[in-house]
Scaffold this motif. Sequence first.
Motif, PDB file in Angstrom:
ATOM      1  N   THR A  42       0.743  -1.239  -0.147  1.00  0.00           N
ATOM      2  CA  THR A  42       0.039  -0.015   0.054  1.00  0.00           C
ATOM      3  C   THR A  42       0.763   1.186   0.223  1.00  0.00           C
ATOM      4  OG1 THR A  42      -1.890  -1.209   1.033  1.00  0.00           O
ATOM      5  CG2 THR A  42      -1.772   1.363   1.268  1.00  0.00           C
ATOM      6  N   VAL A  43       1.951   1.258   0.550  1.00  0.00           N
ATOM      7  CA  VAL A  43       2.876   2.341   0.668  1.00  0.00           C
ATOM      8  C   VAL A  43       4.179   2.081  -0.088  1.00  0.00           C
ATOM      9  CG1 VAL A  43       4.349   3.682   2.351  1.00  0.00           C
ATOM     10  CG2 VAL A  43       1.929   3.063   2.876  1.00  0.00           C
ATOM     11  N   LYS A  44       4.491   3.237  -0.842  1.00  0.00           N
ATOM     12  CA  LYS A  44       5.920   2.957  -1.458  1.00  0.00           C
ATOM     13  C   LYS A  44       6.895   4.248  -0.879  1.00  0.00           C
ATOM     14  CE  LYS A  44       8.390   3.170  -5.642  1.00  0.00           C
ATOM     15  NZ  LYS A  44       8.301   3.242  -7.518  1.00  0.00           N
ATOM     16  N   LEU A  45       8.051   3.819  -0.477  1.00  0.00           N
ATOM     17  CA  LEU A  45       8.794   5.062   0.093  1.00  0.00           C
ATOM     18  C   LEU A  45       9.549   5.742  -1.090  1.00  0.00           C
ATOM     19  CD1 LEU A  45      10.555   2.979   3.028  1.00  0.00           C
ATOM     20  CD2 LEU A  45       8.522   4.650   3.237  1.00  0.00           C
ATOM     21  N   ILE A  46       9.415   7.126  -0.922  1.00  0.00           N
ATOM     22  CA  ILE A  46       9.962   7.858  -2.106  1.00  0.00           C
ATOM     23  C   ILE A  46      11.447   8.547  -1.732  1.00  0.00           C
ATOM     24  CG2 ILE A  46       9.518   9.593  -3.730  1.00  0.00           C
ATOM     25  CD1 ILE A  46       6.733   9.004  -3.874  1.00  0.00           C
ATOM     26  N   ASP A  47      11.052   9.740  -0.785  1.00  0.00           N
ATOM     27  CA  ASP A  47      12.396  10.277  -0.116  1.00  0.00           C
ATOM     28  C   ASP A  47      12.094  11.022   1.208  1.00  0.00           C
ATOM     29  OD1 ASP A  47      11.139  12.868  -0.799  1.00  0.00           O
ATOM     30  OD2 ASP A  47      12.068  12.733  -2.651  1.00  0.00           O
ATOM     31  N   ALA A  48      13.106  11.472   1.837  1.00  0.00           N
ATOM     32  CA  ALA A  48      13.089  12.119   3.045  1.00  0.00           C
ATOM     33  C   ALA A  48      13.880  13.147   3.259  1.00  0.00           C
ATOM     34  CB  ALA A  48      13.381  11.102   4.169  1.00  0.00           C
ATOM     35  N   LYS A  49      13.590  14.550   3.200  1.00  0.00           N
ATOM     36  CA  LYS A  49      14.175  15.536   3.236  1.00  0.00           C
ATOM     37  C   LYS A  49      13.942  16.622   4.622  1.00  0.00           C
ATOM     38  CE  LYS A  49      14.421  15.592  -1.868  1.00  0.00           C
ATOM     39  NZ  LYS A  49      14.173  16.626  -3.001  1.00  0.00           N
ATOM     40  N   GLN A  50      15.051  17.483   4.916  1.00  0.00           N
ATOM     41  CA  GLN A  50      14.892  18.344   5.881  1.00  0.00           C
ATOM     42  C   GLN A  50      13.690  19.277   5.408  1.00  0.00           C
ATOM     43  OE1 GLN A  50      17.610  18.937   8.541  1.00  0.00           O
ATOM     44  NE2 GLN A  50      16.063  20.170   9.602  1.00  0.00           N
ATOM     45  N   ASP A  51      12.733  19.616   6.516  1.00  0.00           N
ATOM     46  CA  ASP A  51      11.933  20.748   6.063  1.00  0.00           C
ATOM     47  C   ASP A  51      12.480  22.080   5.782  1.00  0.00           C
ATOM     48  OD1 ASP A  51      10.023  23.028   6.897  1.00  0.00           O
ATOM     49  OD2 ASP A  51       8.711  21.088   6.936  1.00  0.00           O
ATOM     50  N   ASP A  52      12.023  22.675   4.722  1.00  0.00           N
ATOM     51  CA  ASP A  52      12.556  23.983   4.350  1.00  0.00           C
ATOM     52  C   ASP A  52      12.668  25.050   5.381  1.00  0.00           C
ATOM     53  OD1 ASP A  52      13.336  22.621   2.077  1.00  0.00           O
ATOM     54  OD2 ASP A  52      11.847  23.452   0.593  1.00  0.00           O
ATOM     55  N   ASN A  53      11.695  25.003   6.049  1.00  0.00           N
ATOM     56  CA  ASN A  53      11.534  26.250   7.197  1.00  0.00           C
ATOM     57  C   ASN A  53      11.782  26.068   8.538  1.00  0.00           C
ATOM     58  OD1 ASN A  53       9.974  27.474   4.674  1.00  0.00           O
ATOM     59  ND2 ASN A  53       8.320  26.080   5.238  1.00  0.00           N
ATOM     60  N   GLN A  54      12.181  24.601   8.864  1.00  0.00           N
ATOM     61  CA  GLN A  54      12.423  24.699  10.242  1.00  0.00           C
ATOM     62  C   GLN A  54      13.376  23.514  10.218  1.00  0.00           C
ATOM     63  OE1 GLN A  54       8.876  23.998  12.481  1.00  0.00           O
ATOM     64  NE2 GLN A  54       9.753  23.970  14.582  1.00  0.00           N
ATOM     65  N   GLN A  55      14.465  23.572  11.452  1.00  0.00           N
ATOM     66  CA  GLN A  55      15.102  22.558  11.733  1.00  0.00           C
ATOM     67  C   GLN A  55      14.634  21.443  12.667  1.00  0.00           C
ATOM     68  OE1 GLN A  55      18.618  24.813  13.333  1.00  0.00           O
ATOM     69  NE2 GLN A  55      19.662  24.642  11.615  1.00  0.00           N
ATOM     70  N   ASN A  66      -4.580   2.168  -2.742  1.00  0.00           N
ATOM     71  CA  ASN A  66      -5.169   1.241  -2.082  1.00  0.00           C
ATOM     72  C   ASN A  66      -6.529   0.958  -2.833  1.00  0.00           C
ATOM     73  OD1 ASN A  66      -6.846  -0.456  -0.525  1.00  0.00           O
ATOM     74  ND2 ASN A  66      -7.179   0.879   1.329  1.00  0.00           N
ATOM     75  N   THR A  67      -6.656  -0.054  -3.643  1.00  0.00           N
ATOM     76  CA  THR A  67      -7.629  -0.118  -4.809  1.00  0.00           C
ATOM     77  C   THR A  67      -8.750  -0.850  -4.234  1.00  0.00           C
ATOM     78  OG1 THR A  67      -6.394  -2.023  -5.515  1.00  0.00           O
ATOM     79  CG2 THR A  67      -5.946  -0.137  -6.712  1.00  0.00           C
ATOM     80  N   GLY A  68      -8.671  -1.441  -2.808  1.00  0.00           N
ATOM     81  CA  GLY A  68      -9.655  -2.036  -2.255  1.00  0.00           C
ATOM     82  C   GLY A  68     -10.559  -1.035  -1.593  1.00  0.00           C
ATOM     83  N   SER A  69     -11.790  -2.045  -0.866  1.00  0.00           N
ATOM     84  CA  SER A  69     -12.794  -1.457  -0.341  1.00  0.00           C
ATOM     85  C   SER A  69     -12.823  -1.063   1.055  1.00  0.00           C
ATOM     86  CB  SER A  69     -14.216  -1.999  -0.680  1.00  0.00           C
ATOM     87  OG  SER A  69     -14.115  -3.439  -0.021  1.00  0.00           O
ATOM     88  N   THR A  70     -11.589  -1.362   1.764  1.00  0.00           N
ATOM     89  CA  THR A  70     -11.391  -0.950   3.247  1.00  0.00           C
ATOM     90  C   THR A  70      -9.905  -0.615   3.303  1.00  0.00           C
ATOM     91  OG1 THR A  70     -10.536  -3.148   3.299  1.00  0.00           O
ATOM     92  CG2 THR A  70     -12.753  -3.081   3.910  1.00  0.00           C
ATOM     93  N   THR A  71      -9.812   0.114   4.259  1.00  0.00           N
ATOM     94  CA  THR A  71      -8.720   0.792   4.748  1.00  0.00           C
ATOM     95  C   THR A  71      -7.388  -0.153   4.851  1.00  0.00           C
ATOM     96  OG1 THR A  71      -9.019   0.668   6.916  1.00  0.00           O
ATOM     97  CG2 THR A  71      -9.596   2.838   5.940  1.00  0.00           C
ATOM     98  N   THR A  72      -6.087   0.235   4.665  1.00  0.00           N
ATOM     99  CA  THR A  72      -5.103  -0.936   4.956  1.00  0.00           C
ATOM    100  C   THR A  72      -3.921  -0.186   5.644  1.00  0.00           C
ATOM    101  OG1 THR A  72      -3.898  -0.130   2.743  1.00  0.00           O
ATOM    102  CG2 THR A  72      -5.425  -2.036   2.486  1.00  0.00           C
ATOM    103  N   GLN A  73      -3.104  -0.974   6.147  1.00  0.00           N
ATOM    104  CA  GLN A  73      -2.070  -0.496   7.200  1.00  0.00           C
ATOM    105  C   GLN A  73      -0.758  -0.725   6.608  1.00  0.00           C
ATOM    106  OE1 GLN A  73      -2.862  -1.562  11.204  1.00  0.00           O
ATOM    107  NE2 GLN A  73      -4.172   0.287  11.610  1.00  0.00           N
ATOM    108  N   ALA A  74       0.208   0.073   7.016  1.00  0.00           N
ATOM    109  CA  ALA A  74       1.710  -0.357   6.790  1.00  0.00           C
ATOM    110  C   ALA A  74       2.442   0.227   8.090  1.00  0.00           C
ATOM    111  CB  ALA A  74       2.037   0.262   5.588  1.00  0.00           C
ATOM    112  N   LYS A  75       3.399  -0.546   8.211  1.00  0.00           N
ATOM    113  CA  LYS A  75       4.361   0.055   9.548  1.00  0.00           C
ATOM    114  C   LYS A  75       5.762   0.244   9.015  1.00  0.00           C
ATOM    115  CE  LYS A  75       1.665  -2.882  12.755  1.00  0.00           C
ATOM    116  NZ  LYS A  75       1.043  -1.674  13.372  1.00  0.00           N
ATOM    117  N   VAL A  76       6.265   1.571   9.002  1.00  0.00           N
ATOM    118  CA  VAL A  76       7.496   1.867   8.711  1.00  0.00           C
ATOM    119  C   VAL A  76       8.343   1.839   9.934  1.00  0.00           C
ATOM    120  CG1 VAL A  76       8.764   3.698   7.227  1.00  0.00           C
ATOM    121  CG2 VAL A  76       6.397   2.902   6.666  1.00  0.00           C
ATOM    122  N   LYS A  77       9.736   1.383   9.842  1.00  0.00           N
ATOM    123  CA  LYS A  77      10.644   1.675  10.851  1.00  0.00           C
ATOM    124  C   LYS A  77      11.608   2.670  10.649  1.00  0.00           C
ATOM    125  CE  LYS A  77      10.097  -2.991  13.131  1.00  0.00           C
ATOM    126  NZ  LYS A  77       9.340  -2.385  14.216  1.00  0.00           N
ATOM    127  N   ALA A  78      12.031   3.426  11.732  1.00  0.00           N
ATOM    128  CA  ALA A  78      13.056   4.463  11.303  1.00  0.00           C
ATOM    129  C   ALA A  78      14.414   4.152  12.126  1.00  0.00           C
ATOM    130  CB  ALA A  78      12.410   6.110  11.637  1.00  0.00           C
TER     131      ALA A  78
END
Length: 674
Positions: A42-55, A66-78
């Motif tokens: 359901t989730v594809k990671l693209i990129d991660a960048k510093q916010d332009d306005n705040q450290q 999500n092409t289904g009829s119900t919600t889906t979940q994904a768990k992303v670890k950092a």
Amino acid sequence: MNRNKLFQKLYSVIMAVILLAQLLTPIAQIDANDQVSTNADTVKLIDAKQDDNQQGTLALKIHTKNTGSTTTQAKVKATSNEGLVLKNTDKETTLTDTNNKEVGQYTVKDNQLDVTVNAGVDSDAILKLTFQSSTSNTSGTLKFTLNSQSITSETLQTANSSASTSSSSSSSSAQTSSSSAALTSSASSKTSSVIKSSSSSSSQSAASSQATASSAAKESSTAANKTTKTLAAATTGNDLSKYLPDSSNGTIIDSAEIEFTDQNGKTVDSSAVTADTNIKLNYKWSILKELKDGYQLKAGDYFSFNLPAGIQYKPGTGKLGDYGTYTISSDGKVTFTFNQEVESHDSISGTFNYTSTISSSTTTGEQVITIPTKDGPHETQIVVNPTGGNDIAKAGKLTGETNSKNPTGITWDVTVNTNGKELDNATVTDPMPTSTNGDVPTTLKSTAVYPLTVDLKGNVTATGAPLTAGTDYTVDKNGKVTFIGKYAKTHQAFKIEYTSEIDASKLPDDGGSVNFTNIATLTNNGKDSTGKASVTANYGKLLNKTYDGQDNNGSQKYNWHIEYNYGEKKLPANTSLTDTLSAGQAFSGDPTLKYEDGTQVDASLYKVSYNSDKSKMTITFTNGLDKGVKIAYQSQVTDPIDKNQTISNSVSGGDKTADSGNQTVGQQGLTKSR
């Protein structure tokens, strides 16, 4: 007895409730599973960048589907090697796409993101996350993982890190270490308007063999007041370059290494550098305490050097390990300023790392990154590749035109290798074309080759001085160019300019359009690539005759004109044309000859002769003719006109004849017959 019955009834009720709960629990679980499913796709990671306005904040970009009829979940670890951690969220946060439309929700807890995606969603979305450091580091990277997917952020700055004075969205920071020099990995990216760069440093000391416990105590006490003393000393220190040993080549840099990576951290070959390639400079430096002329390193002393040309510069500041600070100015000048800690050691050393990208003003092709070191310049050969451009392209331009007609030649420009590939004994062939109808040939007059400057997008921005035939290239009589010498193997882009002449003697006497199509071929590494261009030339007629009406002075005179050589052929000497009047007419006066631009033809360039009754006129161009000429003249009837009569007039030149048709004239003038 009644008490026992009461307990039995109570026991029966409790057991009934328990049984009912056991029956309902699976139903509730089934219902929940029907509403939310877990799907990492359901989730594809693209990129991660510093916010332009705040450290201390970052934007994690994902694609939700999500092409289904119900919600889906994904768990992303950092995770982070530098001790950066995500801040937990107190409640569920709304997830919106790039059009600010709600597509789901997410929460953050213990460095894990739980992402819920609504049904019927297929769009990019941004998660706004805050982070902090669990160590003393003020910068680092975060790696996000979802099953087999993994992306690493650019170098991030925590909220309490030292900010750059630039208005850019990125900032510079330092990493310190009391152990031996450590390289801090960072990634950077660049757009046309935002420069991303990072820097870090570490240091170490070599303590004197005579160091004592008292000197250690002295170091401890001076460290307590380090910040105040450093600021004061910064205005009183000396430029160390004046005191470096002659053998140091004027620098404290021992060595320098360069690494090239893509946006995913994968190694890039130095011959494949693009505008998006990260360039990491790894410096090692060292200074002896006792320098030239007995000078001893002290607090406030400084040393400056320049980052290599051709890369993006990001102003910033940071710590130089335990021994001071560094600054980076907008023009790429780096200054190390040392504190009182240097006075306690016989020698100090450390590392300095800077990550950036190619400057947007850098041209493509072969480049050299040069870093001065104690052992001399450290040079790294790179090839900067454009993101656009072509193997070969072609354009044609007509030359020698008059009033957008009658061109005498064609210039063909062939551009080669604007996409920055390696040319290896490459050749370019470009036979001069014949018109598409096969009637009008062209011949090669000259060939010239020029080096081109190409920007990062493959666009030509400048043309250099012409190269030298026989040294840089060879060309045969047919215009085949072979690159030799220093261009036998090269990434250089070129323009080859061919000038050609159109065979005017073969142009159609009746004028009109003539088309030319030309194909050039680049042969390189066994592969042929072609460039094609076409031009259309327009030409006037060789001979045309027009009746201009009666002269209104009552003398029965009639006006005529001839348009001769309006195709501007090169006619030979003594070319002539003859104009013949019908019976009953004679030429009146001499003709007037003017070029197409209205200027008079010099009388010495032509001769006019008549037959005995002046019914035939011959004009001879003694030196030939290569321009169009308009010949105006009059005729007059030889006898009074008592009734309507027909007159005509024709002209011939070479094998061409033109007439104005039969004209009916009477006592009252002239009318044109139908």
